[in-house]
Design a protein around this motif. Structure first.
Motif, mmCIF file in Angstrom:
data_model
loop_
_atom_site.group_PDB
_atom_site.id
_atom_site.type_symbol
_atom_site.label_atom_id
_atom_site.label_comp_id
_atom_site.label_asym_id
_atom_site.label_seq_id
_atom_site.Cartn_x
_atom_site.Cartn_y
_atom_site.Cartn_z
ATOM 1 N N LEU A 44 2.658 18.408 -1.304
ATOM 2 C CA LEU A 44 1.358 18.962 -1.693
ATOM 3 C C LEU A 44 0.670 19.571 -0.491
ATOM 4 N N SER A 45 -0.135 20.572 -0.748
ATOM 5 C CA SER A 45 -0.939 21.138 0.343
ATOM 6 C C SER A 45 -2.235 20.359 0.520
ATOM 7 N N ASN A 46 -2.725 19.755 -0.567
ATOM 8 C CA ASN A 46 -3.957 18.975 -0.496
ATOM 9 C C ASN A 46 -3.804 17.661 -1.253
ATOM 10 N N LEU A 47 -4.355 16.615 -0.669
ATOM 11 C CA LEU A 47 -4.419 15.300 -1.311
ATOM 12 C C LEU A 47 -5.879 14.864 -1.302
ATOM 13 N N GLY A 48 -6.525 15.024 -2.452
ATOM 14 C CA GLY A 48 -7.963 14.771 -2.480
ATOM 15 C C GLY A 48 -8.660 15.689 -1.495
ATOM 16 N N SER A 103 0.817 -1.218 0.000
ATOM 17 C CA SER A 103 0.000 0.000 0.000
ATOM 18 C C SER A 103 0.853 1.271 0.000
ATOM 19 N N LEU A 104 2.177 1.118 0.095
ATOM 20 C CA LEU A 104 3.063 2.293 0.109
ATOM 21 C C LEU A 104 4.084 2.247 -1.029
ATOM 22 N N GLN A 105 3.865 1.371 -2.009
ATOM 23 C CA GLN A 105 4.846 1.205 -3.074
ATOM 24 C C GLN A 105 5.053 2.485 -3.881
ATOM 25 N N SER A 106 3.978 3.206 -4.173
ATOM 26 C CA SER A 106 4.100 4.435 -4.965
ATOM 27 C C SER A 106 4.010 5.695 -4.101
ATOM 28 N N ALA A 118 11.252 12.000 2.681
ATOM 29 C CA ALA A 118 12.640 12.199 2.263
ATOM 30 C C ALA A 118 12.752 13.478 1.434
ATOM 31 N N VAL A 119 13.945 14.056 1.413
ATOM 32 C CA VAL A 119 14.178 15.310 0.692
ATOM 33 C C VAL A 119 13.882 15.116 -0.797
ATOM 34 N N ASN A 120 13.269 16.137 -1.388
ATOM 35 C CA ASN A 120 12.926 16.151 -2.819
ATOM 36 C C ASN A 120 11.921 15.067 -3.216
ATOM 37 N N SER A 121 11.112 14.632 -2.258
ATOM 38 C CA SER A 121 10.072 13.641 -2.567
ATOM 39 C C SER A 121 8.948 14.286 -3.364
ATOM 40 N N SER A 122 8.298 13.485 -4.200
ATOM 41 C CA SER A 122 7.145 13.976 -4.961
ATOM 42 C C SER A 122 5.913 13.169 -4.568
ATOM 43 N N LEU A 123 4.767 13.809 -4.582
ATOM 44 C CA LEU A 123 3.513 13.163 -4.214
ATOM 45 C C LEU A 123 2.452 13.563 -5.234
ATOM 46 N N GLN A 124 1.858 12.560 -5.898
ATOM 47 C CA GLN A 124 0.839 12.823 -6.900
ATOM 48 C C GLN A 124 -0.541 12.896 -6.244
ATOM 49 N N SER A 151 -2.553 7.487 -4.479
ATOM 50 C CA SER A 151 -1.883 8.171 -3.364
ATOM 51 C C SER A 151 -2.844 8.387 -2.203
ATOM 52 N N LEU A 152 -4.092 8.697 -2.535
ATOM 53 C CA LEU A 152 -5.101 8.910 -1.492
ATOM 54 C C LEU A 152 -5.344 7.624 -0.702
ATOM 55 N N LEU A 153 -5.435 6.494 -1.404
ATOM 56 C CA LEU A 153 -5.637 5.214 -0.723
ATOM 57 C C LEU A 153 -4.416 4.835 0.118
#
Length: 392
Positions: free
Chosen positions: A368-372, A309-312, A331-337, A342-344
């Motif tokens: 991100l400031s908001n995730l869903g 559940s945390l692979q991506s 981690a530094v420079n992480s990205s979150l879609q 990502s919401l799940l």
């Protein structure tokens, strides 16, 4: 042959001593006989005889020759067929393995693609969504009866009735098969509270099916325990059969009562039934000593069809807990879609945090400031229950 001991002179002398022989035939007759013997044989006779002999020989030998040729042809054909069949079997076996692996990979890709297309929606139940309703959670076996999946509903509150009366009344409305799970409810049993309110009596008929095989027995006991522990504070379960104490289970044996144990410290994973648009969030069978161990386990797939559940999800760099609040940093420079997957993953993290007594989660450096629907700049409450489903 032995060499003659007579010399030429001796042979000549011997012949001279032999009596004379006189031929009284007419010389003309003798000449005539010699002429007949010296006549040439007709030229067509010998080739004809040779051809006839060859034909007879061919006719005699043809069946054997044909039989031998036929046998050799069959043998070669059988060998060719056998070799082809063996090669085909090997190719078929390799193809099946490759095809199964390909199908599994394709299924995973399809599920991920469906998640990306799905509108970002929460799947768990949160406190602000319950209102005056009551949350009930039912534990349902998957199609292979390997794992138990929690499915939650929000029921209208019925005043004057106990939770267990409402709980058992709604069992028949569950849509397990429609959700891709095993058809398990309603239970072939009645459930009621004792007067002390701390004990649930589970009464089964004499022809109940829960003693038919170790899987059926284990699932029945586990489901009853989980149903009661998840939805109440009851401490004990008492079994009866047609009102008489005890229940007979073929492998477990006779059971009269069991304790309702608190079950915590699990990690949440994805489970996707066939043709499911969204995966279920399912707790692991194993328990973990701390939240860090659980989060680490969530990065890899587990047995029973449970997927990471945390692979991506971004790599979690640091976790700390204070006053039932969990603080985490990426981690530094992480990205979150900002997508459904990502919401799940975030909801799986929240449910896992709840397993360790955490009530709120705060992200220190979210990309991100908001995730869903979640505001990641604020502290977020953990869910009340996983996998919200509507029932008639």
């Amino acid at each position: 042959m032995k060499k003659s001991e007579w010399s030429d002179r001796e042979l000549e002398e011997l012949l001279r001593q032999m009596p004379r022989i006189h031929d009284h035939r007419d010389p003309h007759d003798i000449y005539h006989n010699i002429s007949l013997k010296r006549k040439r044989v007709r030229p067509w006779v010998l080739p004809g005889l040779a051809a006839t002999a060859a034909l007879l020989l061919f006719l005699l030998l043809m069946p054997k020759l044909m039989g031998g040729m036929h046998f050799s042809h069959e043998s070669a054909e059988e060998k060719s067929t056998s070799s082809s069949n063996t090669a085909a079997q090997k190719d078929s076996s390799a193809f099946k393995k490759e095809n199964a692996s390909s199908k599994e990979a394709e299924t995973t890709k399809t599920q991920q693609a469906n998640l990306l297309k799905t509108e970002n929606v929460k799947t768990a139940i949160y406190e602000d969504e319950v209102g005056k309703g009551t949350v009930f959670t039912y534990w349902v076996p998957d199609e292979q009866a390997q794992i138990l999946i929690p499915v939650s509903i929000i029921a209208n509150h019925s005043s004057g009735q106990s939770w267990i009366t409402n709980y058992t009344a709604l069992m028949a409305n569950l849509q397990e098969e429609e959700w891709g799970l095993s058809d398990f409810y309603p239970l072939n049993a009645t459930m009621k509270l004792e007067k002390d309110g701390n004990t649930v009596i589970v009464d089964v008929p004499s022809d109940h099916q829960y003693g038919q095989g170790s899987t059926a027995e284990t699932n029945f006991i586990n489901i009853v325990q989980k149903d009661i522990s998840t939805n109440s504070n009851c401490k004990k379960i008492r079994f009866t059969t047609n009102g008489l104490p005890g229940i007979e289970l073929g492998n477990i044996g006779r059971k009269e009562e069991i304790d309702v144990a608190s079950q915590n410290n699990h990690a949440y994973f994805f489970y996707s039934p066939a043709n499911s648009k969204l995966p279920f969030l399912v707790p692991s069978i194993e328990t973990y000593n701390n939240i860090n161990s659980a989060l680490e386990a969530m990065k890899t797939d587990q047995s029973g069809g449970l997927k990471s559940s945390l692979q991506s999800f971004p790599q979690i760099d640091h976790v700390s807990i204070s006053n039932k609040m969990m603080y985490l940093s990426f981690a530094v420079n992480s990205s979150l879609q900002d997508n459904q997957e990502s919401l799940l993953s975030f909801e799986a993290l929240l449910l896992t945090a709840k397993e360790f007594g955490i009530e709120k989660v705060r992200i220190k450096n979210s990309p991100l400031s908001n995730l869903g629907p979640f505001d990641l700049t604020e502290e977020i409450n953990v869910p009340i229950a996983p996998n919200l489903r509507d029932i008639p």
